[in-house]
Design an enzyme around this catalytic site. Structure first.
Site, PDB file in Angstrom:
ATOM      1  N   HIS A 112       9.905   0.826   8.573  1.00 11.18           N
ATOM      2  CA  HIS A 112       9.826   1.448   7.248  1.00 11.18           C
ATOM      3  C   HIS A 112       8.538   1.010   6.566  1.00 11.18           C
ATOM      4  O   HIS A 112       7.783   1.838   6.036  1.00 11.18           O
ATOM      5  CB  HIS A 112      11.054   1.065   6.424  1.00 11.18           C
ATOM      6  CG  HIS A 112      10.926   1.363   4.966  1.00 11.18           C
ATOM      7  ND1 HIS A 112      11.047   2.636   4.449  1.00 11.18           N
ATOM      8  CD2 HIS A 112      10.666   0.562   3.892  1.00 11.18           C
ATOM      9  CE1 HIS A 112      10.878   2.594   3.140  1.00 11.18           C
ATOM     10  NE2 HIS A 112      10.649   1.354   2.770  1.00 11.18           N
TER      11      HIS A 112
ATOM     12  N   ASP B 123     -19.644  19.445   2.543  1.00  7.34           N
ATOM     13  CA  ASP B 123     -18.576  18.875   3.364  1.00  7.34           C
ATOM     14  C   ASP B 123     -18.812  17.370   3.429  1.00  7.34           C
ATOM     15  O   ASP B 123     -19.688  16.839   2.754  1.00  7.34           O
ATOM     16  CB  ASP B 123     -18.566  19.490   4.780  1.00  7.34           C
ATOM     17  CG  ASP B 123     -17.163  19.474   5.404  1.00  7.34           C
ATOM     18  OD1 ASP B 123     -16.623  20.557   5.698  1.00  7.34           O
ATOM     19  OD2 ASP B 123     -16.616  18.360   5.595  1.00  7.34           O
TER      20      ASP B 123
ATOM     21  N   TRP C 116       6.966  -5.945   8.332  1.00 13.23           N
ATOM     22  CA  TRP C 116       5.706  -5.210   8.497  1.00 13.23           C
ATOM     23  C   TRP C 116       4.512  -6.134   8.553  1.00 13.23           C
ATOM     24  O   TRP C 116       3.461  -5.770   9.055  1.00 13.23           O
ATOM     25  CB  TRP C 116       5.529  -4.178   7.367  1.00 13.23           C
ATOM     26  CG  TRP C 116       4.914  -4.726   6.121  1.00 13.23           C
ATOM     27  CD1 TRP C 116       5.548  -5.395   5.119  1.00 13.23           C
ATOM     28  CD2 TRP C 116       3.528  -4.669   5.742  1.00 13.23           C
ATOM     29  NE1 TRP C 116       4.657  -5.745   4.140  1.00 13.23           N
ATOM     30  CE2 TRP C 116       3.407  -5.313   4.489  1.00 13.23           C
ATOM     31  CE3 TRP C 116       2.383  -4.123   6.327  1.00 13.23           C
ATOM     32  CZ2 TRP C 116       2.179  -5.437   3.812  1.00 13.23           C
ATOM     33  CZ3 TRP C 116       1.176  -4.236   5.651  1.00 13.23           C
ATOM     34  CH2 TRP C 116       1.089  -4.898   4.411  1.00 13.23           C
TER      35      TRP C 116
ATOM     36  N   SER D 278      -9.044   4.619  12.473  1.00 11.80           N
ATOM     37  CA  SER D 278      -9.075   5.830  11.657  1.00 11.80           C
ATOM     38  C   SER D 278      -9.540   5.528  10.243  1.00 11.80           C
ATOM     39  O   SER D 278     -10.409   6.199   9.690  1.00 11.80           O
ATOM     40  CB  SER D 278      -7.677   6.464  11.642  1.00 11.80           C
ATOM     41  OG  SER D 278      -7.585   7.439  10.637  1.00 11.80           O
ATOM     42  N   SER D 279      -8.975   4.470   9.643  1.00  8.07           N
ATOM     43  CA  SER D 279      -9.334   4.120   8.270  1.00  8.07           C
ATOM     44  C   SER D 279     -10.792   3.719   8.165  1.00  8.07           C
ATOM     45  O   SER D 279     -11.486   4.089   7.230  1.00  8.07           O
ATOM     46  CB  SER D 279      -8.463   2.966   7.778  1.00  8.07           C
ATOM     47  OG  SER D 279      -7.164   3.402   7.533  1.00  8.07           O
TER      48      SER D 279
ATOM     49  N   HIS E  22      -4.162  -8.628   1.108  1.00  6.96           N
ATOM     50  CA  HIS E  22      -4.283  -8.420  -0.322  1.00  6.96           C
ATOM     51  C   HIS E  22      -5.258  -7.307  -0.686  1.00  6.96           C
ATOM     52  O   HIS E  22      -4.902  -6.419  -1.460  1.00  6.96           O
ATOM     53  CB  HIS E  22      -4.534  -9.694  -1.118  1.00  6.96           C
ATOM     54  CG  HIS E  22      -4.187  -9.389  -2.512  1.00  6.96           C
ATOM     55  ND1 HIS E  22      -2.885  -9.374  -2.955  1.00  6.96           N
ATOM     56  CD2 HIS E  22      -4.936  -8.888  -3.510  1.00  6.96           C
ATOM     57  CE1 HIS E  22      -2.868  -8.913  -4.194  1.00  6.96           C
ATOM     58  NE2 HIS E  22      -4.097  -8.615  -4.545  1.00  6.96           N
TER      59      HIS E  22
ATOM     60  N   GLU F   1      -5.696  -4.869   1.019  1.00  5.63           N
ATOM     61  CA  GLU F   1      -4.960  -3.675   1.415  1.00  5.63           C
ATOM     62  C   GLU F   1      -4.148  -3.089   0.259  1.00  5.63           C
ATOM     63  O   GLU F   1      -4.115  -1.875   0.067  1.00  5.63           O
ATOM     64  CB  GLU F   1      -4.024  -4.009   2.584  1.00  5.63           C
ATOM     65  CG  GLU F   1      -2.945  -2.982   2.899  1.00  5.63           C
ATOM     66  CD  GLU F   1      -3.480  -1.661   3.422  1.00  5.63           C
ATOM     67  OE1 GLU F   1      -4.684  -1.611   3.763  1.00  5.63           O
ATOM     68  OE2 GLU F   1      -2.730  -0.684   3.461  1.00  5.63           O
TER      69      GLU F   1
ATOM     70  N   TYR G 140      -4.772  -3.232  -2.831  1.00  3.33           N
ATOM     71  CA  TYR G 140      -5.680  -2.555  -3.760  1.00  3.33           C
ATOM     72  C   TYR G 140      -6.268  -1.304  -3.155  1.00  3.33           C
ATOM     73  O   TYR G 140      -6.572  -0.346  -3.852  1.00  3.33           O
ATOM     74  CB  TYR G 140      -6.760  -3.523  -4.253  1.00  3.33           C
ATOM     75  CG  TYR G 140      -6.135  -4.560  -5.124  1.00  3.33           C
ATOM     76  CD1 TYR G 140      -5.998  -5.863  -4.684  1.00  3.33           C
ATOM     77  CD2 TYR G 140      -5.610  -4.212  -6.354  1.00  3.33           C
ATOM     78  CE1 TYR G 140      -5.359  -6.794  -5.479  1.00  3.33           C
ATOM     79  CE2 TYR G 140      -4.976  -5.133  -7.146  1.00  3.33           C
ATOM     80  CZ  TYR G 140      -4.842  -6.433  -6.706  1.00  3.33           C
ATOM     81  OH  TYR G 140      -4.194  -7.346  -7.467  1.00  3.33           O
TER      82      TYR G 140
ATOM     83  N   SER H 219      -6.792   8.867 -13.353  1.00  3.10           N
ATOM     84  CA  SER H 219      -7.962   8.982 -14.242  1.00  3.10           C
ATOM     85  C   SER H 219      -8.492  10.396 -14.315  1.00  3.10           C
ATOM     86  O   SER H 219      -9.299  10.693 -15.193  1.00  3.10           O
ATOM     87  CB  SER H 219      -9.065   8.042 -13.772  1.00  3.10           C
ATOM     88  OG  SER H 219      -8.621   6.714 -13.796  1.00  3.10           O
TER      89      SER H 219
ATOM     90  N   HIS I 148      -1.686 -16.181  -2.508  1.00  5.41           N
ATOM     91  CA  HIS I 148      -0.522 -16.104  -3.401  1.00  5.41           C
ATOM     92  C   HIS I 148       0.667 -15.484  -2.669  1.00  5.41           C
ATOM     93  O   HIS I 148       1.769 -15.467  -3.191  1.00  5.41           O
ATOM     94  CB  HIS I 148      -0.840 -15.350  -4.697  1.00  5.41           C
ATOM     95  CG  HIS I 148      -1.113 -13.883  -4.536  1.00  5.41           C
ATOM     96  ND1 HIS I 148      -2.176 -13.262  -5.104  1.00  5.41           N
ATOM     97  CD2 HIS I 148      -0.457 -12.909  -3.868  1.00  5.41           C
ATOM     98  CE1 HIS I 148      -2.163 -11.978  -4.817  1.00  5.41           C
ATOM     99  NE2 HIS I 148      -1.127 -11.744  -4.067  1.00  5.41           N
ATOM    100  N   HIS I 149       0.452 -15.009  -1.435  1.00  6.32           N
ATOM    101  CA  HIS I 149       1.569 -14.589  -0.605  1.00  6.32           C
ATOM    102  C   HIS I 149       2.113 -15.762   0.196  1.00  6.32           C
ATOM    103  O   HIS I 149       3.041 -15.588   0.980  1.00  6.32           O
ATOM    104  CB  HIS I 149       1.112 -13.499   0.375  1.00  6.32           C
ATOM    105  CG  HIS I 149       0.567 -12.286  -0.297  1.00  6.32           C
ATOM    106  ND1 HIS I 149       1.361 -11.226  -0.683  1.00  6.32           N
ATOM    107  CD2 HIS I 149      -0.699 -11.955  -0.652  1.00  6.32           C
ATOM    108  CE1 HIS I 149       0.588 -10.302  -1.253  1.00  6.32           C
ATOM    109  NE2 HIS I 149      -0.658 -10.716  -1.243  1.00  6.32           N
TER     110      HIS I 149
ATOM    111  N   THR J 210      -7.205  -5.066 -14.711  1.00  5.53           N
ATOM    112  CA  THR J 210      -6.128  -4.079 -14.598  1.00  5.53           C
ATOM    113  C   THR J 210      -5.645  -3.689 -15.983  1.00  5.53           C
ATOM    114  O   THR J 210      -5.405  -2.512 -16.266  1.00  5.53           O
ATOM    115  CB  THR J 210      -4.966  -4.650 -13.779  1.00  5.53           C
ATOM    116  OG1 THR J 210      -5.474  -5.266 -12.600  1.00  5.53           O
ATOM    117  CG2 THR J 210      -4.000  -3.551 -13.374  1.00  5.53           C
TER     118      THR J 210
ATOM    119  N   LYS K 118      -7.901  -1.210 -17.595  1.00  9.04           N
ATOM    120  CA  LYS K 118      -7.678   0.170 -17.150  1.00  9.04           C
ATOM    121  C   LYS K 118      -6.472   0.786 -17.845  1.00  9.04           C
ATOM    122  O   LYS K 118      -6.516   1.932 -18.308  1.00  9.04           O
ATOM    123  CB  LYS K 118      -7.499   0.221 -15.644  1.00  9.04           C
ATOM    124  CG  LYS K 118      -8.731  -0.240 -14.895  1.00  9.04           C
ATOM    125  CD  LYS K 118      -8.543  -0.144 -13.386  1.00  9.04           C
ATOM    126  CE  LYS K 118      -8.657   1.271 -12.883  1.00  9.04           C
ATOM    127  NZ  LYS K 118     -10.034   1.760 -12.884  1.00  9.04           N
TER     128      LYS K 118
ATOM    129  N   ARG L 262      15.315 -11.322   1.010  1.00  7.68           N
ATOM    130  CA  ARG L 262      14.999 -10.010   1.558  1.00  7.68           C
ATOM    131  C   ARG L 262      15.153 -10.036   3.063  1.00  7.68           C
ATOM    132  O   ARG L 262      15.282 -11.085   3.685  1.00  7.68           O
ATOM    133  CB  ARG L 262      13.590  -9.572   1.154  1.00  7.68           C
ATOM    134  CG  ARG L 262      12.502 -10.542   1.508  1.00  7.68           C
ATOM    135  CD  ARG L 262      11.160 -10.154   0.939  1.00  7.68           C
ATOM    136  NE  ARG L 262      10.548  -9.015   1.616  1.00  7.68           N
ATOM    137  CZ  ARG L 262       9.232  -8.804   1.665  1.00  7.68           C
ATOM    138  NH1 ARG L 262       8.419  -9.644   1.081  1.00  7.68           N
ATOM    139  NH2 ARG L 262       8.744  -7.757   2.272  1.00  7.68           N
TER     140      ARG L 262
END
Lengths: 532, 180
Positions: free
Chosen positions: A83, A112, A148, A175-176, A259, A261, A263, A274, A308-309, A334, A337, A456
């Site tokens: 998932h 293009d 994950w 790909s990314s 991390h 990722e 963002y 926006s 922080h993880h 943040t 924004k 979890r």
């Protein structure tokens, strides 16, 4: 130069003659057109969204009541792992790449993407990667049931499904990275004359910054899973203490990617919002320059907060404090924004069509998710809440009520430009409100579960957690059904939607709205527009 | 855009692609470089290294570097009992668990109940003298003419001041009235 640039005229039907000579399936396999590729990314992401969503339904079905009713714990672990991987890498990221492909060339006045064939290949890697992930379920041992985040040393023990997943991650990363190189090159080199960087729509800015994040962070993930692969099969001991390595090292390498990722997921969502909020406030975005600087600050800071993880791995207090201070620092840009979006709406001439509803929903709920992130950034609190449902609630608020809502806003917003048709506004509002209500039913109560101590990644839980889990599961079933409504809305609009006016959104003022017909022609801006 | 502009554009694009690919490759290498970085950082900050051997287990309970002399003394107060230690004195290490016995005999023709009270010389030594099991914890009732051996299990705390080298453990048995 005339503002209408498709030299073949406005006839919407003759763009069918320009699909490289192919028709049917081969058109899609060989296309180098950014609009076609954007469409493929969006449909692929929606299919993955439904697949990952089906797994979420299975998870919530098992968690509906205490006890093991439907799936053995091993299969449950496979579901929660897949998932996560499918939603992050198969649904959310490709959706925003789809937006990037459709919108960036049109918004900067380019014909293009810079590397059109590379663009095609970047997309077609994805179905293969997704197939590897799905196939892993059917291998001996099943899909990996490791979460994950693919932590060592558990990943070293998994069956061949783990190897398929590692290869899938390699393909997804490839790909990314290629897509990001394409996006950066396009934005830096192919803007229309007069389109300076500080005149670009904010959506383009957020994708420019996101693409840099991807180029820097994705290869690190590739390194981490490659190390897991060699630990599994080639006798290395990167993460094996007996061989001189350290399992915690995996966590450092993973989260150094992980991390940035999140963002990478959030920034394009910020970009969509926006565009939508100013359009429906009939006011320009408040504080354009500060939005650019804030987004850049978030991106740069995202590289120094990864641990922080990992507050509970045994890090010395000094380390924990450094990461705590750095993480709380990210709240500042943040917040800038969020205030700017609100200021955009302030004294604006507001209407609340579906894109605006999703954008405002994003504003509230992403902010809530940001608050719980701030709570989790505090070391003494996180020691209690780490690996509980509080964390699950937090990231679903920012990724679902954040990124997914923004994606919905973007689809409804740009649908007329892409197809020339209008979706059913009443049904769209139903989709929004049902999604809003069910989303909060699923995830708001999970904060309580986490605070009460429910861990979890567990298929069964003590009786005291039953009530909130029941509510959460019922919300999940409702949420899942509602997304089928979304599919219906889109299909119905494509097949038989009303013809959209040239300017369906009064306040929308980026190039694709002001300089291109609706729907946008197959080839647009073959000659760059003249910008006043 | 004419052909020459298109070629320049393409060249510029390729240049950008090359630079970005080098960045991507560099970051891939950085991921691997994190392995020695991690080791170096942990060494520099002295965080627990999994590779270091644990220190060999050492006995920290017994202070083998000094000996303390314990003298055993026995008294009765108004009691028809004979009371004596079986060991006159012992040399012990602080922290070492020791057991000694005292012998007591009831000379009277009726049962007698007594309570032993301990005292120490020097007085401060009492704080460092830890009795784990002692006949002085409870009243002792001896039948007429009974002789009994009773144990004391103790250890001397390792924090005993360095200038105390002899401790005298002295018991005094008192009769408990109203028990016969």
């Amino acid at each position: 130069m005339s503002a209408v640039v498709d030299s073949h005229g406005h006839d919407h039907h003759d763009h069918h003659d320009h699909h490289g000579g192919y028709s049917g399936l081969m058109r899609w396999v060989t296309t180098t057109n950014h609009k076609d590729i954007g469409t493929m990314y969006l449909w692929f992401s929606f299919m993955m969204f439904l697949t990952g969503g089906a797994m979420a339904m299975a998870i919530r079905l098992e968690l509906f009541q205490p006890g093991i009713q439907f799936f053995n714990p091993d299969l449950f672990n496979q579901f929660i792992t897949m998932h996560g991987l499918i939603m992050v890498f198969g649904a959310i990221m490709p959706a925003f790449v789809g937006f990037a492909n459709w919108q960036i060339p049109m918004m900067i006045g380019a014909p293009d993407m810079a590397f059109a064939r590379l663009n095609n290949w970047s997309f077609w890697l994805l179905p293969f990667a997704a197939s590897l992930l799905i196939i892993s379920f059917f291998t001996p041992g099943g899909a990996p049931g490791v979460g994950w985040t693919l932590y060592a040393p558990l990943t070293v023990q998994m069956g061949v499904g783990m190897d398929l997943t590692i290869f899938a991650v390699h393909l997804l990363g490839m790909s990314s990275i290629l897509g990001s190189i394409n996006i950066i090159t396009t934005i830096l080199n192919m803007r229309a004359p007069g389109m300076t960087l500080m005149r670009m729509p904010l959506f383009v800015w957020t994708w420019l910054i996101t693409a840099y994040l991807l180029v820097a962070a994705m290869p690190v993930l590739a390194g981490a899973v490659t190390m897991s692969l060699t630990d599994r099969h080639f006798g290395t001991s990167f993460f094996n203490a007996a061989g001189g390595g350290d399992p915690v090292l995996y966590q450092h390498i993973f989260w150094f990617f992980g991390h940035p990722e999140v963002y990478i997921i959030a920034l394009p969502a910020f970009g969509v919002v926006s565009q939508v909020i100013p359009a429906f406030s009939r006011k320009p975005l408040f504080g354009y320059a500060s939005m650019v600087y804030a987004t850049s600050a978030i991106a740069i800071l995202s590289f120094i907060v990864w641990a922080h993880h990992m507050y509970t791995v045994g890090m010395p207090v000094t380390g924990q404090l450094f990461f705590m201070y750095a993480t709380t620092l990210i709240a500042i840009p943040t917040g800038v924004k969020v205030f700017n979006w609100v200021a955009t709406m302030w004294k604006g001439s507001l209407t609340f069509e579906t894109p605006m509803l999703f954008a405002i929903g994003f504003l509230f709920l992403f902010t809530l998710g940001g608050f719980t992130g701030l709570v989790l950034s505090l070391v003494p609190i996180d020691i209690q809440l780490h690996d509980t449902y509080y964390v699950v609630a937090h990231f679903h608020y920012v990724m679902v009520a954040g990124a997914l809502f923004a994606a919905f806003a973007g689809v409804y917003f740009w649908f007329p430009k892409w197809t020339g048709k209008m979706y059913d506004e009443t049904l769209g509002k139903w989709h929004f409100w049902l999604t809003m209500i069910f989303f909060n039913m699923i995830f708001f109560v999970q904060h309580f579960l986490g605070l009460a101590g429910m861990p979890r990644r567990i298929p069964d839980y003590p009786l005291m957690f039953e009530t909130w889990n029941k509510i959460s599961s019922i919300g999940a079933f409702g949420f899942g059904l509602t997304q089928l409504l979304f599919l219906y809305i889109i299909l119905k609009a494509i097949r038989s939607g009303e013809k959209s006016p040239e300017h369906p959104w009064e306040g929308a003022d980026s190039l694709e709205w002001t300089h291109l017909p609706t729907p946008a022609p197959y080839h647009s801006f073959e000659n760059p527009p003249v910008l006043k | 855009m004419n052909a020459e502009q298109a070629r320049d554009q393409a060249q510029e694009n390729w240049r950008t692609l090359t630079r970005l690919s080098i960045v991507a490759a560099g970051m891939f290498g950085f991921g691997f470089a994190m392995v020695p970085f991690y080791k170096a950082f942990c060494d520099a900050v002295q965080i627990n290294s999994l590779v270091e051997r644990d220190a060999a287990p050492t006995n920290t309970q017994v202070d083998a570097s000094r000996l303390v002399t314990i003298e055993f003394d026995a008294n009765v107060r108004d009691l028809p009992w004979r009371f004596r230690p079986l060991t006159g004195y012992l040399q012990v290490h602080p922290g070492q668990l020791v057991q000694v016995e005292y012998e007591v005999s009831n000379a009277r023709a009726t049962p007698v109940t007594g309570q032993a009270i301990a005292s120490f010389g020097p007085e401060l030594a009492g704080r460092y003298f830890k009795k784990l099991e002692c006949f002085c914890f409870s009243q002792q009732t001896l039948a007429a003419g009974e002789t009994r051996r009773m144990p004391v299990v103790f250890l001397v705390d390792t924090t005993l001041p360095a200038d105390v080298n002899t401790i005298t453990l002295s018991y005094t048995f008192f009769e408990v009235a109203g028990k016969s």
